[in-house]
Design an enzyme around this catalytic site. Sequence first.
Site, PDB file in Angstrom:
ATOM      1  N   HIS A 167      37.607  -3.324  45.939  1.00 17.78           N
ATOM      2  CA  HIS A 167      37.191  -4.042  44.745  1.00 17.78           C
ATOM      3  C   HIS A 167      37.671  -5.478  44.856  1.00 17.78           C
ATOM      4  O   HIS A 167      38.750  -5.734  45.383  1.00 17.78           O
ATOM      5  CB  HIS A 167      37.781  -3.394  43.477  1.00 17.78           C
ATOM      6  CG  HIS A 167      37.067  -3.804  42.247  1.00 17.78           C
ATOM      7  ND1 HIS A 167      37.383  -4.954  41.551  1.00 17.78           N
ATOM      8  CD2 HIS A 167      36.021  -3.233  41.593  1.00 17.78           C
ATOM      9  CE1 HIS A 167      36.557  -5.058  40.530  1.00 17.78           C
ATOM     10  NE2 HIS A 167      35.728  -4.048  40.524  1.00 17.78           N
TER      11      HIS A 167
ATOM     12  N   ASP B 161      33.202   4.030  41.132  1.00 15.43           N
ATOM     13  CA  ASP B 161      31.984   4.666  41.624  1.00 15.43           C
ATOM     14  C   ASP B 161      32.245   5.823  42.571  1.00 15.43           C
ATOM     15  O   ASP B 161      31.323   6.545  42.947  1.00 15.43           O
ATOM     16  CB  ASP B 161      31.101   3.627  42.334  1.00 15.43           C
ATOM     17  CG  ASP B 161      30.534   2.638  41.351  1.00 15.43           C
ATOM     18  OD1 ASP B 161      30.258   3.055  40.215  1.00 15.43           O
ATOM     19  OD2 ASP B 161      30.381   1.466  41.706  1.00 15.43           O
TER      20      ASP B 161
END
Length: 431
Positions: A308, A366
Amino acid sequence: MAEPTKSATLTIDGTSYELPIHTPTAGPDVIDIRKLYAQANVFTYDPGFTSTAACDSTITFIDGDKGELLHRGYPIDQLAAKSHYLEVCYLLLYGELPDAKTLEAFEKLVTNHTMIHEQMHNFFRGFRRDAHPMATMVGVVGAMSAFYHDSTDINDEHQREVASIRLIAKMPTIAAMAYKYSIGQPFVYPRNDLDYASNFLHMCFAVPAETYHVNPVLSRAMDRIFTLHADHEQNASTSTVRLASSSGANPFACIAAGIACLWGPAHGGANQAALEMLREIGSVDRIPEYIARAKDKNDPFRLMGFGHRVYKNFDPRATVMKQSADEVLDLLGVHNNPTLQVAKELERIALSDPYFVEKKLYPNVDFYSGIILDAMGFPTAMFTPIFAVARTVGWISQWKEQLADPQLKIGRPRQLYLGDTARDYVDIENR
Ligand code: CMC
């Protein structure tokens, strides 16, 4: 914004420029370079916005090193455990948790806007059946500006409010219709006696031929997925919405732009890509092969659902999502799900592998959401539309905040030009 009390000095060719420093309520200080070009005739260079604050905001805060996510100051794990999606919507939109009466009125308001203009059904029918539901959603949401003229004037506060509620209320209907269309089943109208998440499940899975009962555990899991995706400060799709809106574009056009950006596999498309990757790996013994590929500089493959831009620690949303995945699979009696086994082992190996440890690559939101959605019966192509449904309130809240800013200017980045300088046109016969 409070008057800056600190400044930085930038010296270029012997001339110094004072740059004000803004102190946020949380997060790193921000150097204000707005007057830099006018004063020093230089631009700054930051193509992926890795060090650039593009706006000020009071909505969401992320501490990437701690793995903390706050909405209006409230930690996401508390909201996921104690609140629900529509309450979080209210919080994001208006800044405070509502009292019971206000919440009831807000829920009623959203619920009263769940149906879409009947003529929009024809619009859906113009798409090929095999269109990706995200393609359908970009088109249909963009087309809302052709159906709801009375909420496109961004200078009218009432119209802004109506557009906000319409988008939050109708997005599940549109996503469910995109799904139904893709599988050749009739559209299912919203049911206003159901809560937001249950209504969405009903519109996706009910058929006119028989009664469909929404399982409350699945509805709770759906609501939690919506809650965990509701906002994430200035991510790519939110920045896209803000940039589109800065030109004065109408809200439906702006949100359609956000949906288009979300679709990419580095952003919202990662939930679909992550589950497809887990299925492709297929069994625990093939994991080392994929870990090796992820580490190979000459292989474009990445472990989807890992890494991320902001989190250099556990994504707090992933932690809740993992618990939710266990709950849902338990409820459905899925104990030996091979995808979940691959996911858990992949996570274990990646978290102890020096490549992932050194680069601080942790599972993101996710990584586990796809497993839940798959267990609920959603095809992978619906994962990103569900993310879009949930993120709509974040886009809308940020859009409203931007429009209320008296300093709003059109977003217009500059560039580091490396092309040819002026040269004379050459006639075709002389080239
Ligand atoms: N697998 C393998 N290596 C990775 C991964 C990954 N998933 N993510 C980053 N790296 C490596 C990357 O190769 C780079 O290595 P080096 O420094 O040697 O060049 C380093 O880690 C830093 O990566 P980056 O691409 O510079 O980082 P970024 O902040 O630009 O990208 C990201 C962040 C999310 C796009 C990226 O981690 C990624 O592509 N992850 C997979 C896709 C994904 O799961 N996206 C969902 C994000 S969360 C939900 C959302 O926001 O929509």
